[in-house]
Design a protein around this motif. Sequence first.
Motif, mmCIF file in Angstrom:
data_model
loop_
_atom_site.group_PDB
_atom_site.id
_atom_site.type_symbol
_atom_site.label_atom_id
_atom_site.label_comp_id
_atom_site.label_asym_id
_atom_site.label_seq_id
_atom_site.Cartn_x
_atom_site.Cartn_y
_atom_site.Cartn_z
ATOM 1 N N ALA A 117 0.832 -1.208 0.000
ATOM 2 C CA ALA A 117 0.000 0.000 0.000
ATOM 3 C C ALA A 117 0.866 1.258 0.000
ATOM 4 O O ALA A 117 0.580 2.230 -0.713
ATOM 5 C CB ALA A 117 -0.928 -0.001 1.216
ATOM 6 N N ARG A 118 1.921 1.213 0.780
ATOM 7 C CA ARG A 118 2.814 2.374 0.841
ATOM 8 C C ARG A 118 3.453 2.654 -0.516
ATOM 9 O O ARG A 118 3.583 3.806 -0.929
ATOM 10 C CB ARG A 118 3.889 2.137 1.904
ATOM 11 N N GLU A 119 3.828 1.599 -1.224
ATOM 12 C CA GLU A 119 4.431 1.788 -2.540
ATOM 13 C C GLU A 119 3.396 2.213 -3.578
ATOM 14 O O GLU A 119 3.724 2.915 -4.538
ATOM 15 C CB GLU A 119 5.140 0.498 -2.976
ATOM 16 N N LEU A 120 2.135 1.791 -3.409
ATOM 17 C CA LEU A 120 1.070 2.259 -4.293
ATOM 18 C C LEU A 120 0.830 3.756 -4.117
ATOM 19 O O LEU A 120 0.640 4.499 -5.086
ATOM 20 C CB LEU A 120 -0.226 1.501 -4.002
ATOM 21 N N ALA A 121 0.828 4.201 -2.852
ATOM 22 C CA ALA A 121 0.514 5.598 -2.566
ATOM 23 C C ALA A 121 1.674 6.533 -2.878
ATOM 24 O O ALA A 121 1.458 7.702 -3.196
ATOM 25 C CB ALA A 121 0.121 5.741 -1.088
ATOM 26 N N ARG A 122 2.911 6.022 -2.766
ATOM 27 C CA ARG A 122 4.082 6.889 -2.883
ATOM 28 C C ARG A 122 4.101 7.704 -4.191
ATOM 29 O O ARG A 122 4.222 8.939 -4.153
ATOM 30 C CB ARG A 122 5.360 6.075 -2.741
ATOM 31 N N PRO A 123 4.005 7.058 -5.390
ATOM 32 C CA PRO A 123 4.078 7.861 -6.617
ATOM 33 C C PRO A 123 2.901 8.825 -6.773
ATOM 34 O O PRO A 123 3.066 9.935 -7.270
ATOM 35 C CB PRO A 123 4.106 6.817 -7.737
ATOM 36 N N LEU A 124 1.712 8.397 -6.342
ATOM 37 C CA LEU A 124 0.564 9.302 -6.408
ATOM 38 C C LEU A 124 0.801 10.550 -5.560
ATOM 39 O O LEU A 124 0.578 11.676 -6.007
ATOM 40 C CB LEU A 124 -0.698 8.586 -5.912
ATOM 41 N N ALA A 125 1.254 10.340 -4.323
ATOM 42 C CA ALA A 125 1.479 11.465 -3.427
ATOM 43 C C ALA A 125 2.615 12.350 -3.921
ATOM 44 O O ALA A 125 2.503 13.584 -3.942
ATOM 45 C CB ALA A 125 1.768 10.951 -2.014
ATOM 46 N N ASN A 126 3.712 11.728 -4.315
ATOM 47 C CA ASN A 126 4.864 12.515 -4.766
ATOM 48 C C ASN A 126 4.546 13.320 -6.017
ATOM 49 O O ASN A 126 4.905 14.501 -6.125
ATOM 50 C CB ASN A 126 6.054 11.591 -5.033
ATOM 51 N N GLU A 127 3.868 12.684 -6.982
ATOM 52 C CA GLU A 127 3.543 13.383 -8.225
ATOM 53 C C GLU A 127 2.533 14.501 -7.978
ATOM 54 O O GLU A 127 2.618 15.583 -8.585
ATOM 55 C CB GLU A 127 2.998 12.395 -9.252
ATOM 56 N N THR A 128 1.581 14.249 -7.084
ATOM 57 C CA THR A 128 0.597 15.283 -6.777
ATOM 58 C C THR A 128 1.253 16.491 -6.116
ATOM 59 O O THR A 128 0.982 17.643 -6.489
ATOM 60 C CB THR A 128 -0.514 14.714 -5.877
ATOM 61 N N LEU A 129 2.122 16.243 -5.140
ATOM 62 C CA LEU A 129 2.828 17.357 -4.498
ATOM 63 C C LEU A 129 3.652 18.132 -5.516
ATOM 64 O O LEU A 129 3.650 19.368 -5.530
ATOM 65 C CB LEU A 129 3.732 16.829 -3.386
ATOM 66 N N ALA A 130 4.363 17.419 -6.367
ATOM 67 C CA ALA A 130 5.180 18.089 -7.382
ATOM 68 C C ALA A 130 4.311 18.949 -8.291
ATOM 69 O O ALA A 130 4.672 20.084 -8.637
ATOM 70 C CB ALA A 130 5.960 17.054 -8.190
ATOM 71 N N ASN A 131 3.141 18.435 -8.674
ATOM 72 C CA ASN A 131 2.256 19.197 -9.560
ATOM 73 C C ASN A 131 1.659 20.419 -8.865
ATOM 74 O O ASN A 131 1.515 21.486 -9.475
ATOM 75 C CB ASN A 131 1.134 18.300 -10.082
ATOM 76 N N VAL A 132 1.299 20.276 -7.589
ATOM 77 C CA VAL A 132 0.750 21.421 -6.847
ATOM 78 C C VAL A 132 1.760 22.559 -6.823
ATOM 79 O O VAL A 132 1.414 23.727 -7.073
ATOM 80 C CB VAL A 132 0.356 21.012 -5.415
ATOM 81 N N PHE A 133 3.026 22.245 -6.526
ATOM 82 C CA PHE A 133 4.028 23.296 -6.403
ATOM 83 C C PHE A 133 4.554 23.771 -7.753
ATOM 84 O O PHE A 133 5.082 24.871 -7.863
ATOM 85 C CB PHE A 133 5.159 22.832 -5.490
ATOM 86 N N ARG A 134 4.360 22.972 -8.791
ATOM 87 C CA ARG A 134 4.809 23.381 -10.122
ATOM 88 C C ARG A 134 3.712 24.110 -10.884
ATOM 89 O O ARG A 134 3.970 25.106 -11.566
ATOM 90 C CB ARG A 134 5.262 22.151 -10.921
ATOM 91 N N LEU A 135 2.469 23.636 -10.743
ATOM 92 C CA LEU A 135 1.368 24.149 -11.558
ATOM 93 C C LEU A 135 0.342 24.957 -10.775
ATOM 94 O O LEU A 135 -0.403 25.736 -11.368
ATOM 95 C CB LEU A 135 0.648 22.977 -12.242
ATOM 96 N N GLY A 136 0.273 24.737 -9.457
ATOM 97 C CA GLY A 136 -0.774 25.331 -8.642
ATOM 98 C C GLY A 136 -1.874 24.327 -8.367
ATOM 99 O O GLY A 136 -2.053 23.363 -9.124
ATOM 100 N N PRO A 137 -2.639 24.505 -7.280
ATOM 101 C CA PRO A 137 -3.648 23.516 -6.882
ATOM 102 C C PRO A 137 -4.718 23.261 -7.936
ATOM 103 O O PRO A 137 -5.123 22.112 -8.149
ATOM 104 C CB PRO A 137 -4.263 24.119 -5.614
ATOM 105 N N GLU A 138 -5.205 24.329 -8.601
ATOM 106 C CA GLU A 138 -6.287 24.138 -9.571
ATOM 107 C C GLU A 138 -5.841 23.223 -10.712
ATOM 108 O O GLU A 138 -6.541 22.269 -11.066
ATOM 109 C CB GLU A 138 -6.752 25.487 -10.124
ATOM 110 N N ALA A 139 -4.683 23.526 -11.288
ATOM 111 C CA ALA A 139 -4.204 22.715 -12.417
ATOM 112 C C ALA A 139 -3.814 21.312 -11.982
ATOM 113 O O ALA A 139 -3.909 20.362 -12.768
ATOM 114 C CB ALA A 139 -3.016 23.403 -13.088
#
Length: 276
Positions: free
Chosen positions: A204-226
């Motif tokens: 489960a931890r490995e399933l969640a890791r890429p989702l969480a990491n990619e989402t955080l990266a996108n929030v700080f790169r693109l902003g929450p809306e995008a």
Amino acid sequence: MAPVLNIVGAGHVGRALGRLFHAHGVFAVQDVLTRSEASAQAAAAFIGAGRALADMAAMRPAAVWMLAVSDDRIGELAHQLAASCTLRDAVVFHCSGAKASAELAPMRAAGASVASVHPVRSFADPQQVAAAFAGTFCGVEGDAGALALLNPAFEAIGARMVAIDAAAKTVYHAASVFASNYLTTVLDAALRAYQAAGIPFDVARELARPLANETLANVFRLGPEAALSGPIARGDTATVARQQAAVTDWNPATGALYEALATATWDLARRKHGEQ
């Protein structure tokens, strides 16, 4: 000569900052006060300087005082220090993110200038913090005289100072709680839900890791809306309703969390699509 610093409360925050101030020659650490002599001695050893004390009455005058104690103790200690210590022309600051410098009003009345400086990071490992403090943002507010000394002092240990509105200090601190503590709670819900679906924790931890990491990266790169994706971003109300019911049936408390997050996420989705 570096200004003399007294430290009141030397847990993780006090120890890390004390070591940094000493190592960079910013302040000369003088007295280190904690609730017990043993903890004060351990703190002084970690810092590499300072006289360990457990008796407030034994503290000597200093140019700078740092209160690195829990939020609920700041006001009480401000009264005690104002009554028992010489503070005229001293600079006093606390490190709380939740309380404003106004908590130090008794010390201001005793002749000190006061401020709050809140390093925005986790201090769970003070040794690691002291080794990698450079670039840490610090929210700061207070008297101009105090800030004139504290801003360059913190910058000398690598801090990036950010002025904040003292009247909004509690909301400011809540922002850090959302970004850290509540993020942890949401990820815990995700891991528990994966396990409820029969997936072992390590997987489960490995399933969640890429989702969480990619989402955080996108929030700080693109902003929450995008960065927002998923069923709410697509307007898939039926899927959201089914998930809400299934999660609530599995664990009512987590279902309530899902519902609260869904409400906020619908608002974010409306911003994403340019709606008011």
